[in-house]
Motif scaffolding. Structure first.
Motif, PDB file in Angstrom:
ATOM      1  N   GLU A  34       1.947   1.609 -10.516  1.00  0.00           N
ATOM      2  CA  GLU A  34       0.703   2.053  -9.889  1.00  0.00           C
ATOM      3  C   GLU A  34      -0.462   1.139 -10.276  1.00  0.00           C
ATOM      4  OE1 GLU A  34      -2.295   5.900 -10.244  1.00  0.00           O
ATOM      5  OE2 GLU A  34      -0.449   5.843 -11.408  1.00  0.00           O
ATOM      6  N   ARG A  35      -0.592   0.847 -11.552  1.00  0.00           N
ATOM      7  CA  ARG A  35      -1.691  -0.004 -12.014  1.00  0.00           C
ATOM      8  C   ARG A  35      -1.536  -1.438 -11.519  1.00  0.00           C
ATOM      9  NH1 ARG A  35      -2.389   2.265 -18.180  1.00  0.00           N
ATOM     10  NH2 ARG A  35      -3.113   4.329 -17.542  1.00  0.00           N
ATOM     11  N   PHE A  36      -0.310  -1.952 -11.555  1.00  0.00           N
ATOM     12  CA  PHE A  36      -0.070  -3.312 -11.083  1.00  0.00           C
ATOM     13  C   PHE A  36      -0.361  -3.412  -9.589  1.00  0.00           C
ATOM     14  CE2 PHE A  36       2.608  -6.645  -9.326  1.00  0.00           C
ATOM     15  CZ  PHE A  36       2.264  -7.718 -10.143  1.00  0.00           C
ATOM     16  N   GLY A  37       0.118  -2.436  -8.816  1.00  0.00           N
ATOM     17  CA  GLY A  37      -0.101  -2.459  -7.368  1.00  0.00           C
ATOM     18  C   GLY A  37      -1.566  -2.352  -7.004  1.00  0.00           C
ATOM     19  N   ALA A  38      -2.311  -1.491  -7.710  1.00  0.00           N
ATOM     20  CA  ALA A  38      -3.740  -1.353  -7.420  1.00  0.00           C
ATOM     21  C   ALA A  38      -4.489  -2.641  -7.744  1.00  0.00           C
ATOM     22  CB  ALA A  38      -4.310  -0.185  -8.213  1.00  0.00           C
ATOM     23  N   ARG A  39      -4.152  -3.246  -8.860  1.00  0.00           N
ATOM     24  CA  ARG A  39      -4.817  -4.505  -9.221  1.00  0.00           C
ATOM     25  C   ARG A  39      -4.420  -5.635  -8.272  1.00  0.00           C
ATOM     26  NH1 ARG A  39      -4.028  -2.260 -14.626  1.00  0.00           N
ATOM     27  NH2 ARG A  39      -6.089  -1.762 -15.401  1.00  0.00           N
ATOM     28  N   TYR A  40      -3.161  -5.658  -7.866  1.00  0.00           N
ATOM     29  CA  TYR A  40      -2.704  -6.684  -6.929  1.00  0.00           C
ATOM     30  C   TYR A  40      -3.449  -6.553  -5.601  1.00  0.00           C
ATOM     31  CZ  TYR A  40       0.235  -9.149  -3.609  1.00  0.00           C
ATOM     32  OH  TYR A  40       0.662  -9.981  -2.610  1.00  0.00           O
ATOM     33  N   LEU A  41      -3.534  -5.324  -5.093  1.00  0.00           N
ATOM     34  CA  LEU A  41      -4.242  -5.136  -3.830  1.00  0.00           C
ATOM     35  C   LEU A  41      -5.713  -5.496  -3.966  1.00  0.00           C
ATOM     36  CD1 LEU A  41      -2.756  -1.829  -2.368  1.00  0.00           C
ATOM     37  CD2 LEU A  41      -2.480  -4.140  -1.503  1.00  0.00           C
ATOM     38  N   GLY A  42      -6.340  -5.124  -5.075  1.00  0.00           N
ATOM     39  CA  GLY A  42      -7.754  -5.443  -5.275  1.00  0.00           C
ATOM     40  C   GLY A  42      -8.014  -6.933  -5.342  1.00  0.00           C
ATOM     41  N   ALA A 100       0.824  -1.206   0.000  1.00  0.00           N
ATOM     42  CA  ALA A 100       0.000   0.000   0.000  1.00  0.00           C
ATOM     43  C   ALA A 100       0.859   1.257   0.000  1.00  0.00           C
ATOM     44  CB  ALA A 100      -0.942  -0.006   1.200  1.00  0.00           C
ATOM     45  N   VAL A 101       1.923   1.267   0.784  1.00  0.00           N
ATOM     46  CA  VAL A 101       2.826   2.424   0.800  1.00  0.00           C
ATOM     47  C   VAL A 101       3.541   2.553  -0.541  1.00  0.00           C
ATOM     48  CG1 VAL A 101       4.945   3.337   1.855  1.00  0.00           C
ATOM     49  CG2 VAL A 101       3.122   2.453   3.301  1.00  0.00           C
ATOM     50  N   GLY A 102       3.976   1.440  -1.099  1.00  0.00           N
ATOM     51  CA  GLY A 102       4.604   1.469  -2.421  1.00  0.00           C
ATOM     52  C   GLY A 102       3.656   1.983  -3.482  1.00  0.00           C
ATOM     53  N   LEU A 103       2.373   1.640  -3.371  1.00  0.00           N
ATOM     54  CA  LEU A 103       1.377   2.128  -4.320  1.00  0.00           C
ATOM     55  C   LEU A 103       1.205   3.634  -4.213  1.00  0.00           C
ATOM     56  CD1 LEU A 103      -0.840   1.587  -6.414  1.00  0.00           C
ATOM     57  CD2 LEU A 103      -2.386   1.127  -4.504  1.00  0.00           C
ATOM     58  N   VAL A 104       1.190   4.155  -3.008  1.00  0.00           N
ATOM     59  CA  VAL A 104       1.067   5.608  -2.820  1.00  0.00           C
ATOM     60  C   VAL A 104       2.291   6.319  -3.391  1.00  0.00           C
ATOM     61  CG1 VAL A 104       0.992   7.435  -1.073  1.00  0.00           C
ATOM     62  CG2 VAL A 104      -0.476   5.440  -0.848  1.00  0.00           C
ATOM     63  N   VAL A 105       3.481   5.800  -3.129  1.00  0.00           N
ATOM     64  CA  VAL A 105       4.713   6.403  -3.649  1.00  0.00           C
ATOM     65  C   VAL A 105       4.737   6.340  -5.178  1.00  0.00           C
ATOM     66  CG1 VAL A 105       7.227   6.159  -3.736  1.00  0.00           C
ATOM     67  CG2 VAL A 105       6.045   6.030  -1.551  1.00  0.00           C
ATOM     68  N   ALA A 106       4.368   5.203  -5.741  1.00  0.00           N
ATOM     69  CA  ALA A 106       4.347   5.069  -7.202  1.00  0.00           C
ATOM     70  C   ALA A 106       3.352   6.037  -7.820  1.00  0.00           C
ATOM     71  CB  ALA A 106       4.004   3.627  -7.593  1.00  0.00           C
ATOM     72  N   THR A 107       2.208   6.226  -7.193  1.00  0.00           N
ATOM     73  CA  THR A 107       1.216   7.172  -7.693  1.00  0.00           C
ATOM     74  C   THR A 107       1.742   8.589  -7.658  1.00  0.00           C
ATOM     75  OG1 THR A 107      -0.551   5.712  -6.929  1.00  0.00           O
ATOM     76  CG2 THR A 107      -1.149   7.995  -7.386  1.00  0.00           C
ATOM     77  N   LEU A 108       2.391   8.969  -6.564  1.00  0.00           N
ATOM     78  CA  LEU A 108       2.941  10.322  -6.463  1.00  0.00           C
ATOM     79  C   LEU A 108       4.026  10.567  -7.512  1.00  0.00           C
ATOM     80  CD1 LEU A 108       3.149  10.813  -2.596  1.00  0.00           C
ATOM     81  CD2 LEU A 108       1.649  11.994  -4.192  1.00  0.00           C
ATOM     82  N   VAL A 109       4.938   9.630  -7.669  1.00  0.00           N
ATOM     83  CA  VAL A 109       6.014   9.797  -8.652  1.00  0.00           C
ATOM     84  C   VAL A 109       5.447   9.844 -10.060  1.00  0.00           C
ATOM     85  CG1 VAL A 109       8.067   8.714  -9.631  1.00  0.00           C
ATOM     86  CG2 VAL A 109       7.776   8.798  -7.164  1.00  0.00           C
ATOM     87  N   ALA A 110       4.449   9.018 -10.363  1.00  0.00           N
ATOM     88  CA  ALA A 110       3.840   9.021 -11.696  1.00  0.00           C
ATOM     89  C   ALA A 110       3.180  10.362 -11.987  1.00  0.00           C
ATOM     90  CB  ALA A 110       2.825   7.892 -11.816  1.00  0.00           C
ATOM     91  N   HIS A 111       2.501  10.930 -11.004  1.00  0.00           N
ATOM     92  CA  HIS A 111       1.823  12.206 -11.240  1.00  0.00           C
ATOM     93  C   HIS A 111       2.809  13.368 -11.334  1.00  0.00           C
ATOM     94  CE1 HIS A 111      -1.633   9.823 -10.815  1.00  0.00           C
ATOM     95  NE2 HIS A 111      -2.453  10.714 -10.326  1.00  0.00           N
TER      96      HIS A 111
END
Length: 132
Positions: free
Chosen positions: A92-100, A21-32
């Protein structure tokens, strides 16, 4: 039946998957942030090519962000930013799908375990579909 609430399911899930979850937040921030830099670098390239100065480039220089002074440097930095953006959008997309998918599996397992432990009298009062 044991009392399983939405809050307890989410809490247990995110405590077990906190690093993802933390990695997903970091990946989202860096992507944006990298997405914001792409038009800035395009503007910087046109500044160097045509000798003008855009507001964004001047603002970044005042903030201390050093952009390259040559068109080739801007193109190279742009390539790095675009690759960075692509990698972190994928993460970001991989992490969100993995968590879901992981959360859906965990919820299915919890519900199945609760149905297995339920006494038969519960099924006489409510149909199985209402329990799910």
């Amino acid at each position: 039946m044991t009392g399983i609430t939405q809050r307890s399911l989410l809490k247990d899930f995110f405590l077990g998957q906190w690093c993802v979850a933390v990695g997903l937040v970091v990946a989202t921030l860096v992507a944006h942030v990298s997405l914001i830099f792409i038009p800035i670098l395009i503007g910087r390239y046109y500044d160097l090519a045509f000798g003008a100065a855009t507001f964004r480039a001047r603002l970044l220089e005042r903030l201390g962000v050093a952009l390259p002074d040559t068109p080739n440097g801007v193109i190279a930095l742009g390539g790095v930013v675009i690759l960075t953006h692509a990698v972190f959008v994928f993460a970001e997309r991989f992490g969100a799908r993995y968590l879901g998918e992981t959360m859906a599996r965990q919820i299915r397992e919890s519900l199945f375990a609760a149905l297995i432990e339920a006494p038969l009298g519960v099924f006489d009062r409510k149909s199985v579909g209402k329990l799910l």
